[in-house]
Design a protein around this motif. Structure first.
Motif, mmCIF file in Angstrom:
data_model
loop_
_atom_site.group_PDB
_atom_site.id
_atom_site.type_symbol
_atom_site.label_atom_id
_atom_site.label_comp_id
_atom_site.label_asym_id
_atom_site.label_seq_id
_atom_site.Cartn_x
_atom_site.Cartn_y
_atom_site.Cartn_z
ATOM 1 N N ALA A 87 0.859 -1.191 0.000
ATOM 2 C CA ALA A 87 0.000 0.000 0.000
ATOM 3 C C ALA A 87 0.895 1.239 0.000
ATOM 4 N N VAL A 88 0.457 2.284 -0.695
ATOM 5 C CA VAL A 88 1.234 3.521 -0.777
ATOM 6 C C VAL A 88 0.435 4.658 -0.150
ATOM 7 N N VAL A 89 1.072 5.349 0.791
ATOM 8 C CA VAL A 89 0.485 6.544 1.399
ATOM 9 C C VAL A 89 1.459 7.691 1.158
ATOM 10 N N PHE A 90 1.007 8.728 0.466
ATOM 11 C CA PHE A 90 1.858 9.886 0.229
ATOM 12 C C PHE A 90 1.809 10.814 1.436
ATOM 13 N N VAL A 91 2.976 11.303 1.840
ATOM 14 C CA VAL A 91 3.094 12.263 2.931
ATOM 15 C C VAL A 91 3.858 13.454 2.367
ATOM 16 N N THR A 92 3.170 14.552 2.105
ATOM 17 C CA THR A 92 3.758 15.636 1.320
ATOM 18 C C THR A 92 3.248 16.996 1.763
ATOM 19 N N ALA A 93 3.998 18.017 1.438
ATOM 20 C CA ALA A 93 3.564 19.386 1.702
ATOM 21 C C ALA A 93 2.752 19.957 0.548
ATOM 22 N N HIS A 94 2.633 19.209 -0.552
ATOM 23 C CA HIS A 94 1.960 19.705 -1.753
ATOM 24 C C HIS A 94 0.527 19.176 -1.807
ATOM 25 N N ASP A 95 -0.432 20.098 -1.856
ATOM 26 C CA ASP A 95 -1.833 19.684 -1.870
ATOM 27 C C ASP A 95 -2.406 19.579 -3.278
ATOM 28 N N ASP A 96 -1.555 19.752 -4.317
ATOM 29 C CA ASP A 96 -2.058 19.775 -5.692
ATOM 30 C C ASP A 96 -1.744 18.498 -6.467
ATOM 31 N N ARG A 97 -1.298 17.453 -5.775
ATOM 32 C CA ARG A 97 -0.949 16.219 -6.486
ATOM 33 C C ARG A 97 -1.849 15.053 -6.099
ATOM 34 N N ALA A 98 -2.926 15.344 -5.357
ATOM 35 C CA ALA A 98 -3.771 14.268 -4.835
ATOM 36 C C ALA A 98 -4.432 13.459 -5.945
ATOM 37 N N VAL A 99 -4.920 14.153 -6.983
ATOM 38 C CA VAL A 99 -5.590 13.433 -8.078
ATOM 39 C C VAL A 99 -4.631 12.453 -8.729
ATOM 40 N N ALA A 100 -3.416 12.902 -9.034
ATOM 41 C CA ALA A 100 -2.419 12.024 -9.642
ATOM 42 C C ALA A 100 -2.067 10.879 -8.704
ATOM 43 N N ALA A 101 -2.013 11.162 -7.410
ATOM 44 C CA ALA A 101 -1.672 10.132 -6.435
ATOM 45 C C ALA A 101 -2.719 9.033 -6.401
ATOM 46 N N PHE A 102 -3.988 9.405 -6.379
ATOM 47 C CA PHE A 102 -5.041 8.396 -6.332
ATOM 48 C C PHE A 102 -5.180 7.671 -7.669
ATOM 49 N N ASP A 103 -4.825 8.331 -8.761
ATOM 50 C CA ASP A 103 -4.802 7.640 -10.049
ATOM 51 C C ASP A 103 -3.757 6.530 -10.052
ATOM 52 N N LEU A 104 -2.709 6.684 -9.243
ATOM 53 C CA LEU A 104 -1.674 5.657 -9.118
ATOM 54 C C LEU A 104 -2.064 4.559 -8.131
ATOM 55 N N GLY A 105 -3.237 4.692 -7.535
ATOM 56 C CA GLY A 105 -3.708 3.674 -6.606
ATOM 57 C C GLY A 105 -3.322 3.917 -5.166
ATOM 58 N N ALA A 106 -2.973 5.152 -4.807
ATOM 59 C CA ALA A 106 -2.582 5.445 -3.428
ATOM 60 C C ALA A 106 -3.722 5.130 -2.464
ATOM 61 N N THR A 107 -3.368 4.624 -1.291
ATOM 62 C CA THR A 107 -4.350 4.325 -0.264
ATOM 63 C C THR A 107 -4.793 5.589 0.463
ATOM 64 N N ASP A 108 -3.865 6.540 0.626
ATOM 65 C CA ASP A 108 -4.211 7.787 1.308
ATOM 66 C C ASP A 108 -3.217 8.864 0.900
ATOM 67 N N TYR A 109 -3.545 10.102 1.226
ATOM 68 C CA TYR A 109 -2.737 11.263 0.853
ATOM 69 C C TYR A 109 -2.722 12.191 2.051
ATOM 70 N N LEU A 110 -1.589 12.263 2.755
ATOM 71 C CA LEU A 110 -1.474 13.031 3.983
ATOM 72 C C LEU A 110 -0.643 14.285 3.745
ATOM 73 N N LEU A 111 -1.108 15.392 4.298
ATOM 74 C CA LEU A 111 -0.414 16.665 4.124
ATOM 75 C C LEU A 111 0.456 16.988 5.339
ATOM 76 N N LYS A 112 1.638 17.554 5.053
ATOM 77 C CA LYS A 112 2.502 18.053 6.115
ATOM 78 C C LYS A 112 2.026 19.455 6.510
ATOM 79 N N PRO A 113 2.146 19.865 7.766
ATOM 80 C CA PRO A 113 2.668 19.066 8.879
ATOM 81 C C PRO A 113 1.723 17.916 9.220
ATOM 82 N N LEU A 114 2.314 16.754 9.442
ATOM 83 C CA LEU A 114 1.553 15.527 9.610
ATOM 84 C C LEU A 114 0.828 15.519 10.949
#
Length: 269
Positions: A87-114
């Motif tokens: 499973a892949v969970v992105f942990v990033t400061a960028h809030d504009d890549r969520a669509v691309a992340a979920f298109d890759l099959g990400a389980t979740d997308y977490l924004l920093k600060p975590l």
């Protein structure tokens, strides 16, 4: 690498990847605090991550996006090709890549600060998906092409909200975007209607018009208006009942889907 181990049944083996040491240390610290997490490995870039995965297969990868060499998106694409991908969970400061992340099959997308609560939610989601997969040891005769728990990331004002597909009543084309009409309002997403049509076909959605995709579970009937046909959708939650046009070439398929689908009825008036 400074893994911690926990031999208790049901704990997750995870890999944390971030090229910034303070961010990596914080992620590992918060992961250690999660009761559902056991063995933890660390990597500072994609190359090191792949090396760790060869030596220590894991259940989940918590992954930054901006890194030297291969970025997080590229690494996630490589992981998706594994025979048993984590499973892949992105942990990033960028809030504009969520669509691309979920298109890759990400389980979740977490924004920093975590936030610990969001991390705990991601861990629970991974554990739940893993448990469901373990229970289905005998494959079903036919598997749907879509994830029954699929969520669509919606970005508004720097905040990413996950909208469950099960809450969507109908979808309206809006140029290269699509507007999701749900039980609690409407949401504009950067996904073309044609992409949702393909992804949701096996989940009970049908393209009835060049501008509309509808959830068949909400259809109450068909009605003739002048020389055309409209499909009637019942109200759900805060979403009002609505009638949408059906293109002539889609009328027959819509009737067939309603007749053949479980617990679906329609009337022609």
């Amino acid at each position: 690498m400074t893994p911690t181990t926990d031999s208790a049944a049901g704990t997750l083996r995870v890999l944390a990847v971030d090229d910034e040491k303070p961010a990596l240390d914080e992620l590992v610290y918060l992961l250690r605090a999660q009761p559902g997490v056991g063995e933890i490995h660390e990597a500072a870039d994609a190359t090191s991550a792949l090396r760790e995965l060869r030596a220590h297969p894991v259940d989940a990868v918590f992954l930054d996006i901006n890194m030297p060499g291969l970025d997080g998106m590229e690494l996630a694409g490589i992981l998706s090709e594994f025979a048993n991908p984590p499973a892949v969970v992105f942990v990033t400061a960028h809030d504009d890549r969520a669509v691309a992340a979920f298109d890759l099959g990400a389980t979740d997308y977490l924004l920093k600060p975590l936030r610990e609560a969001r991390l705990a939610e991601a861990v629970r989601r991974i554990a739940g998906n893993r448990g469901a997969a373990a229970e289905s040891s005998t494959p079903a005769p036919e598997q749907p092409r879509t994830d029954p728990n699929e969520v669509i990331p919606v970005e508004l004002g720097g905040v990413t909200t996950l909208v469950p597909r099960s809450s969507v009543s109908w979808v309206e084309a809006d140029g290269d975007y699509a507007r999701l009409h749900t039980s609690d309002g409407s949401h504009l997403v950067r996904i073309p209607l044609s992409a949702l049509e393909s992804r949701w076909e096996d989940a009970g959605f049908l393209r009835v018009h060049r501008s509309y995709l509808v959830a068949l579970r909400l259809v109450t009937g068909l009605r003739t208006v002048g020389t055309g046909t409209v499909v009637c959708l019942r109200a759900e939650g805060n979403a009002a009942a609505v009638e949408l046009p059906v293109s002539r070439r889609q009328v027959r398929e819509l009737k067939q889907r309603l007749i053949n689908g479980p617990r679906q009825t329609w009337t022609q008036r």
